[in-house]
Design a protein around this motif. Structure first.
Motif, mmCIF file in Angstrom:
data_model
loop_
_atom_site.group_PDB
_atom_site.id
_atom_site.type_symbol
_atom_site.label_atom_id
_atom_site.label_comp_id
_atom_site.label_asym_id
_atom_site.label_seq_id
_atom_site.Cartn_x
_atom_site.Cartn_y
_atom_site.Cartn_z
ATOM 1 N N GLY A 3 0.804 -1.219 0.000
ATOM 2 C CA GLY A 3 0.000 0.000 0.000
ATOM 3 C C GLY A 3 0.833 1.263 0.000
ATOM 4 O O GLY A 3 0.383 2.291 0.492
ATOM 5 N N CYS A 4 2.018 1.185 -0.533
ATOM 6 C CA CYS A 4 2.874 2.369 -0.542
ATOM 7 C C CYS A 4 2.905 3.061 -1.895
ATOM 8 O O CYS A 4 3.581 4.073 -2.056
ATOM 9 C CB CYS A 4 4.285 2.008 -0.110
ATOM 10 N N ASN A 5 2.184 2.540 -2.886
ATOM 11 C CA ASN A 5 2.131 3.176 -4.199
ATOM 12 C C ASN A 5 1.317 4.464 -4.084
ATOM 13 O O ASN A 5 0.161 4.435 -3.663
ATOM 14 C CB ASN A 5 1.489 2.221 -5.211
ATOM 15 N N PRO A 6 1.868 5.626 -4.466
ATOM 16 C CA PRO A 6 1.136 6.883 -4.290
ATOM 17 C C PRO A 6 -0.019 7.000 -5.284
ATOM 18 O O PRO A 6 0.092 6.606 -6.441
ATOM 19 C CB PRO A 6 2.193 7.952 -4.554
ATOM 20 N N ASN A 7 -1.131 7.532 -4.817
ATOM 21 C CA ASN A 7 -2.289 7.775 -5.657
ATOM 22 C C ASN A 7 -2.088 9.139 -6.320
ATOM 23 O O ASN A 7 -2.300 10.179 -5.708
ATOM 24 C CB ASN A 7 -3.568 7.754 -4.827
ATOM 25 N N LEU A 8 -1.666 9.137 -7.602
ATOM 26 C CA LEU A 8 -1.321 10.381 -8.276
ATOM 27 C C LEU A 8 -2.544 11.213 -8.634
ATOM 28 O O LEU A 8 -2.446 12.435 -8.740
ATOM 29 C CB LEU A 8 -0.487 10.083 -9.520
ATOM 30 N N ARG A 9 -3.708 10.592 -8.789
ATOM 31 C CA ARG A 9 -4.935 11.360 -9.039
ATOM 32 C C ARG A 9 -5.277 12.209 -7.823
ATOM 33 O O ARG A 9 -5.644 13.375 -7.947
ATOM 34 C CB ARG A 9 -6.087 10.433 -9.377
ATOM 35 N N GLN A 10 -5.149 11.626 -6.661
ATOM 36 C CA GLN A 10 -5.424 12.375 -5.438
ATOM 37 C C GLN A 10 -4.358 13.453 -5.233
ATOM 38 O O GLN A 10 -4.665 14.562 -4.817
ATOM 39 C CB GLN A 10 -5.466 11.433 -4.244
ATOM 40 N N LYS A 11 -3.098 13.136 -5.545
ATOM 41 C CA LYS A 11 -2.027 14.118 -5.407
ATOM 42 C C LYS A 11 -2.206 15.290 -6.364
ATOM 43 O O LYS A 11 -1.816 16.405 -6.061
ATOM 44 C CB LYS A 11 -0.656 13.476 -5.641
ATOM 45 N N LEU A 12 -2.779 15.031 -7.568
ATOM 46 C CA LEU A 12 -3.039 16.130 -8.501
ATOM 47 C C LEU A 12 -4.021 17.134 -7.916
ATOM 48 O O LEU A 12 -3.925 18.329 -8.187
ATOM 49 C CB LEU A 12 -3.576 15.594 -9.827
ATOM 50 N N GLN A 31 9.192 8.372 -3.823
ATOM 51 C CA GLN A 31 7.771 8.400 -4.174
ATOM 52 C C GLN A 31 6.982 7.347 -3.410
ATOM 53 O O GLN A 31 5.815 7.550 -3.105
ATOM 54 C CB GLN A 31 7.605 8.186 -5.679
ATOM 55 N N PHE A 32 7.617 6.254 -3.098
ATOM 56 C CA PHE A 32 6.924 5.184 -2.377
ATOM 57 C C PHE A 32 6.960 5.397 -0.870
ATOM 58 O O PHE A 32 6.438 4.577 -0.118
ATOM 59 C CB PHE A 32 7.523 3.833 -2.764
ATOM 60 N N ARG A 33 7.585 6.488 -0.432
ATOM 61 C CA ARG A 33 7.585 6.832 0.992
ATOM 62 C C ARG A 33 6.585 7.945 1.288
ATOM 63 O O ARG A 33 6.509 8.443 2.400
ATOM 64 C CB ARG A 33 8.979 7.280 1.426
ATOM 65 N N LEU A 34 5.824 8.387 0.267
ATOM 66 C CA LEU A 34 4.809 9.417 0.485
ATOM 67 C C LEU A 34 3.626 8.878 1.278
ATOM 68 O O LEU A 34 3.082 9.567 2.141
ATOM 69 C CB LEU A 34 4.312 9.966 -0.858
ATOM 70 N N THR A 35 3.211 7.664 0.966
ATOM 71 C CA THR A 35 2.076 7.042 1.656
ATOM 72 C C THR A 35 2.466 5.637 2.067
ATOM 73 O O THR A 35 3.485 5.116 1.646
ATOM 74 C CB THR A 35 0.841 6.961 0.730
ATOM 75 N N GLY A 36 1.659 5.039 2.854
ATOM 76 C CA GLY A 36 1.906 3.655 3.246
ATOM 77 C C GLY A 36 2.252 3.532 4.716
ATOM 78 O O GLY A 36 2.234 4.499 5.475
ATOM 79 N N PRO A 37 2.608 2.321 5.120
ATOM 80 C CA PRO A 37 2.860 2.066 6.536
ATOM 81 C C PRO A 37 4.132 2.746 7.059
ATOM 82 O O PRO A 37 4.210 3.080 8.228
ATOM 83 C CB PRO A 37 2.975 0.548 6.617
ATOM 84 N N ARG A 38 5.121 2.951 6.242
ATOM 85 C CA ARG A 38 6.361 3.594 6.682
ATOM 86 C C ARG A 38 6.584 4.887 5.902
ATOM 87 O O ARG A 38 7.622 5.093 5.293
ATOM 88 C CB ARG A 38 7.544 2.665 6.468
ATOM 89 N N ASN A 39 5.581 5.769 5.935
ATOM 90 C CA ASN A 39 5.741 7.016 5.207
ATOM 91 C C ASN A 39 6.756 7.917 5.910
ATOM 92 O O ASN A 39 7.019 7.784 7.104
ATOM 93 C CB ASN A 39 4.395 7.714 5.028
ATOM 94 N N TRP A 40 7.310 8.835 5.132
ATOM 95 C CA TRP A 40 8.380 9.703 5.625
ATOM 96 C C TRP A 40 7.995 11.139 5.339
ATOM 97 O O TRP A 40 7.618 11.493 4.227
ATOM 98 C CB TRP A 40 9.676 9.318 4.928
#
Length: 94
Positions: A3-12, A31-40
């Motif tokens: 679940g770390c793949n960023p939702n680019l539609r929501q980010k737009l 990019q994979f640290r934007l969302t998910g269980p270990r976001n930064w």
């Protein structure tokens, strides 16, 4: 799966500048640290400055270029005058 793949539609909609950097920029692990269980929290800043970090090692010392106009144009004019005089001498001397 994680679940770390960023939702680019929501980010737009929420952060269009970041979304455009993710779409048109290089794919980086940040990019994979934007969302998910270990976001930064620093992932956005890392994405926005990734080109700065890429080009910084490629910069070298300043090369002290001349700021005044170069005299290359003078030599070019002299060259054309010499070539013109040579053609005149060859074609018009009988």
């Amino acid at each position: 799966m994680v679940g770390c793949n960023p939702n680019l539609r929501q980010k737009l909609l929420t952060d269009p500048k970041l979304a455009l950097k993710c779409i048109f920029g290089p794919c980086t692990p940040y990019q994979f640290r934007l969302t998910g269980p270990r976001n930064w929290n620093g992932a956005r800043e890392a994405i926005m400055t990734q080109w700065d970090r890429t080009f910084y090692p490629l910069k070298t010392r300043p090369l002290g270029f001349k700021t005044e106009k170069s005299s290359n144009t003078f030599y070019l004019y002299v060259f054309f005058i010499v070539v013109l005089a040579w053609f005149i001498k060859i074609f018009f001397s009988s």
